[in-house]
Design an enzyme around this catalytic site. Structure first.
Site, PDB file in Angstrom:
ATOM      1  CG  ASP A 201      -0.342  -0.062   2.524  1.00 18.92           C
ATOM      2  OD1 ASP A 201       0.895  -0.140   2.611  1.00 18.92           O
ATOM      3  OD2 ASP A 201      -1.084  -0.036   3.528  1.00 18.92           O
ATOM      4  CB  SER A 202       4.555   1.722   0.065  1.00 19.01           C
ATOM      5  OG  SER A 202       4.841   0.550  -0.682  1.00 19.01           O
TER       6      SER A 202
ATOM      7  CD  GLU B  78       7.812  -0.116   8.069  1.00 24.46           C
ATOM      8  OE1 GLU B  78       7.996   1.015   7.582  1.00 24.46           O
ATOM      9  OE2 GLU B  78       6.847  -0.848   7.742  1.00 24.46           O
TER      10      GLU B  78
END
Length: 275
Positions: free
Chosen positions: A54-55, A192
Site C-alpha cells: 500500500d506504499s 519494521e
C-alpha cells in the site's frame, strides 16, 4: 542429430519455501513492485518475494501516506505484478479499512485479491488484535504475511514514524504479538523499524521467517520499497540504502531525449522508415 534438452521450468517460490529457507539459514529477498515492467525486472533478478504494497499511495499515487489507498486501487497493480512474474511469490497488502472490522471483512477482501488479481498471499498490519483475521484466512487457504513494529497505517496512533519495541516492556509486547500471529497461522512476519537486538530475539523465537525493514541484519530476510532502493526520490528513510541512482539516470535520459528532439537529432535515419 543431438537434441538439446528443454530448459527446466522456473520454479515458483511458494510459502513452504520461505520456511525451508529459514531452516537452511538462507536469507530471503523482498522488494515492493507496483507494475509489470519493474516486476519483470525484479523477478528475472531472482528476488524471492514481490510485495504489492500500500506504499503505492506514497510512491505512485502522490498521497502523503498509504491510508487513502483503496482495494479497487490495489487490484490492477497486483494483477500486473502477477502477470510479470514466473518465480517470485507475490504478496499484496490489504489497505487500511479493508480488514480491521473482523474476519469476514478480511476474508472478503483477500478473496478479491486471489480471484481478481491472482495474488499468492496477502499482508496486513497488527499483532494479537488481528489474530482472528489471520486464522480465518489461513483456514480458508489464504496465506498471510503479518506486519509488526512500525505499521504505517497506524502512524497517527503511533505518533509518526517512530521506532517500535524500545524498552523491555515494549519489546516483550512485540514478541508476544509475533508469537500470536505465528500461532494464528501467519507464514512470515515483516518487522519494521524495530531495534536490531529485539528483531534478532524475535527471529530466534519464531519458526516462521522474519522479514526486516529497518530491523537489523539478523532477520531471516529483508524488504525495501523499490523506489528507495533505486534512488527514485530526494528522500528515503534512514534504514534504506540506494543500490543504484536509477532516478538520476532516468532524469538524464529524459533530458537527453528532450534535447535531441528539440535540436532535430532525433529521430534520425537509423530510427525512421525510409521506404
Amino acid at each position: 542429430m543431438s537434441q538439446h534438452p528443454a530448459p527446466s521450468p522456473v520454479r515458483r517460490v511458494r510459502v513452504h519455501h520461505l520456511a525451508e529457507a529459514k531452516q537452511r539459514g538462507e536469507k530471503l529477498t523482498m522488494l515492493t513492485a507496483y507494475d509489470f515492467a519493474t516486476a519483470r525486472i525484479f523477478d528475472e533478478a531472482g528476488i524471492d518475494v514481490l510485495l504489492v504494497g500500500d506504499s503505492i499511495g506514497n510512491t505512485m499515487l502522490g498521497h502523503p501516506s498509504p491510508i487513502p489507498v483503496t482495494v479497487d486501487e490495489m487490484i490492477p497493480p497486483t494483477r500486473a505484478v502477477v502477470r510479470a512474474t514466473q518465480r517470485a511469490l507475490v504478496v499484496a497488502d490489504l489497505p487500511f479499512g479493508s480488514y480491521e472490522s473482523g474476519p469476514d471483512q478480511a476474508l472478503a477482501t483477500a478473496t478479491r485479491y486471489l480471484k481478481e488479481a491472482g495474488a499468492h498471499a496477502v499482508k496486513f498490519e497488527g499483532g494479537a488484535r488481528v489474530a482472528p483475521q489471520i486464522r480465518a484466512l489461513t483456514d480458508a487457504g489464504v496465506p498471510v504475511v503479518a506486519h509488526l513494529g512500525f505499521t504505517p497505517q497506524s502512524e497517527n496512533t503511533l505518533g509518526g514514524h517512530r521506532v517500535q519495541g524500545r524498552g523491555d516492556e515494549a519489546a516483550e509486547r512485540l514478541a508476544e504479538d509475533a508469537v500470536a500471529v505465528q500461532d494464528a497461522g501467519a507464514v512470515a512476519v515483516v518487522l519494521e523499524m524495530v531495534p536490531a537486538p529485539v528483531a534478532a530475539r524475535i527471529t530466534e523465537v519464531l519458526s516462521i521467517p522474519t522479514i526486516g525493514i529497518g530491523a537489523g541484519p539478523d532477520c531471516d530476510g529483508q524488504v525495501l520499497v523499490w523506489t528507495d532502493m533505486a534512488g527514485m526520490s530526494d528522500w528515503s528513510p534512514r534504514f534504506a540504502k540506494m543500490f543504484a541512482p536509477v532516478g538520476e539516470l532516468l532524469g538524464q535520459a529524459a533530458r537527453a531525449y528532450a534535447a535531441e528532439v528539440r535540436g532535430g537529432q532525433f529521430p534520425d535515419a537509423d530510427h525512421s522508415f525510409l521506404s
